[in-house]
Design a protein around this motif. Structure first.
Motif, short mmCIF file in Angstrom:
data_model
loop_
_atom_site.label_atom_id
_atom_site.label_comp_id
_atom_site.label_asym_id
_atom_site.label_seq_id
_atom_site.Cartn_x
_atom_site.Cartn_y
_atom_site.Cartn_z
N LYS A 1 0.72 -1.09 -0.31
CA LYS A 1 -0.26 -0.17 0.19
C LYS A 1 0.60 1.19 0.23
O LYS A 1 0.54 2.19 -0.79
N GLY B 1 2.46 1.19 -3.68
CA GLY B 1 1.93 1.87 -4.15
C GLY B 1 0.86 3.10 -4.09
O GLY B 1 1.09 3.86 -5.17
N LEU C 1 5.95 -2.38 -6.87
CA LEU C 1 4.58 -2.80 -6.56
C LEU C 1 5.05 -4.42 -6.28
O LEU C 1 3.56 -4.03 -5.54
N TYR D 1 7.22 -0.02 -11.67
CA TYR D 1 6.27 -0.45 -11.48
C TYR D 1 6.19 -2.49 -10.93
O TYR D 1 5.59 -3.13 -10.27
N LEU E 1 -4.39 -0.26 -6.43
CA LEU E 1 -3.63 0.06 -6.75
C LEU E 1 -2.99 -0.90 -8.52
O LEU E 1 -2.14 -0.30 -9.07
#
Length: 260
Positions: free
Chosen positions: A61, A64, A209, A206, A232
């Motif tokens: 989180k 993200g 993530l 990315y 997300l």
């Protein structure tokens, strides 16, 4: 503040040792000194916010929310560098903003950690946009050394306000490892953005993530709720959408039309 301080102090000292061993000089262009200070303040604020967020919300989180950085960088590219506000960029920005709103879930009470993550992402996006404009000013090693040492000096009053931590061998080893990873990450980031456009590099952010979700689950036993996962995914898809080049799509479509 102490974690951020020791991270950048150790990274800066490592950069100086590398420069000394390789015979390279640490230099900052005279006409870019104020810019270097401003970029350092931005990246220090971004990383300190992320470190704070990591202590408040699950890792996925926090990371993200941090991934709004490419969106902020892209929007600043439109406003500052006069890049064309293409439809994919606008749609991608809107999708990522929606994902950030889902991630924060205002109706359930905004988590302070999520706020820190988003603020950190906004600061990082601004830093990336500023780094792009200064790509020809300073080499990556000099940038790493100057920003790390200058940043640690900026953080020192806050970090040392509560006194020094107890110095133990375990702490010193942790600081060395953290500084080494930070130096490598900072150097590679600056070097990449000095050699390529932000749009080309955005997808690599990315991967953070995926790593955060895996490490959070395997190491810390963290899980992500379906709604947070939706947020997300929206942030990531929005960032990917901004990379679509309408002119390239048109060039690809024309040969097909002719062939038909």
């Amino acid at each position: 503040m102490m974690i951020a301080f020791v991270r950048y102090l150790s990274a800066g000292l490592i950069a100086l040792m590398v420069a000394r061993a390789s015979g390279r000089r640490i230099e900052v262009a005279r006409d870019d000194r104020l810019g270097q200070v401003a970029r350092t303040a931005l990246v220090m604020g971004a990383m300190t916010a992320l470190i704070a967020a990591l202590g408040m919300v699950p890792m996925a989180k926090a990371v993200g929310g941090f991934l709004i950085a490419p969106i902020v960088s892209g929007l600043l590219g439109i406003l500052v560098w006069r890049e064309a506000p293409t439809l994919p960029r606008l749609v991608g920005s809107a999708l990522s903003c929606l994902g950030a709103a889902i991630l924060m879930r205002p109706e359930a009470g905004i988590e302070l950690g999520s706020v820190f993550a988003l603020v950190g992402g906004a600061l990082l996006g601004t830093y990336l946009a500023a780094t792009r404009g200064a790509r020809s000013q300073t080499d990556a090693l000099s940038t790493l050394a100057v920003q790390s040492l200058l940043g640690s000096a900026m953080l020192a009053p806050f970090a040392l306000a509560g006194g020094l931590p107890l110095l133990t061998p375990a702490l010193l080893v942790g600081v060395l490892l953290l500084g080494s990873l930070s130096a490598a990450c900072h150097f590679l980031t600056v070097a990449a953005y000095q050699r390529a456009d932000a749009a080309q590099l955005a997808p690599f952010l990315y991967f953070n993530l995926i790593t955060a979700m895996a490490v959070g689950f395997l190491w810390f036993g963290e899980t992500v709720t379906p709604l947070a996962l939706l947020g997300l995914v929206a942030i990531a898809l929005g960032g990917m959408a901004t990379l679509v080049d309408p002119m390239r799509l048109r060039d690809l479509a024309i040969p097909r039309v002719r062939a038909a």
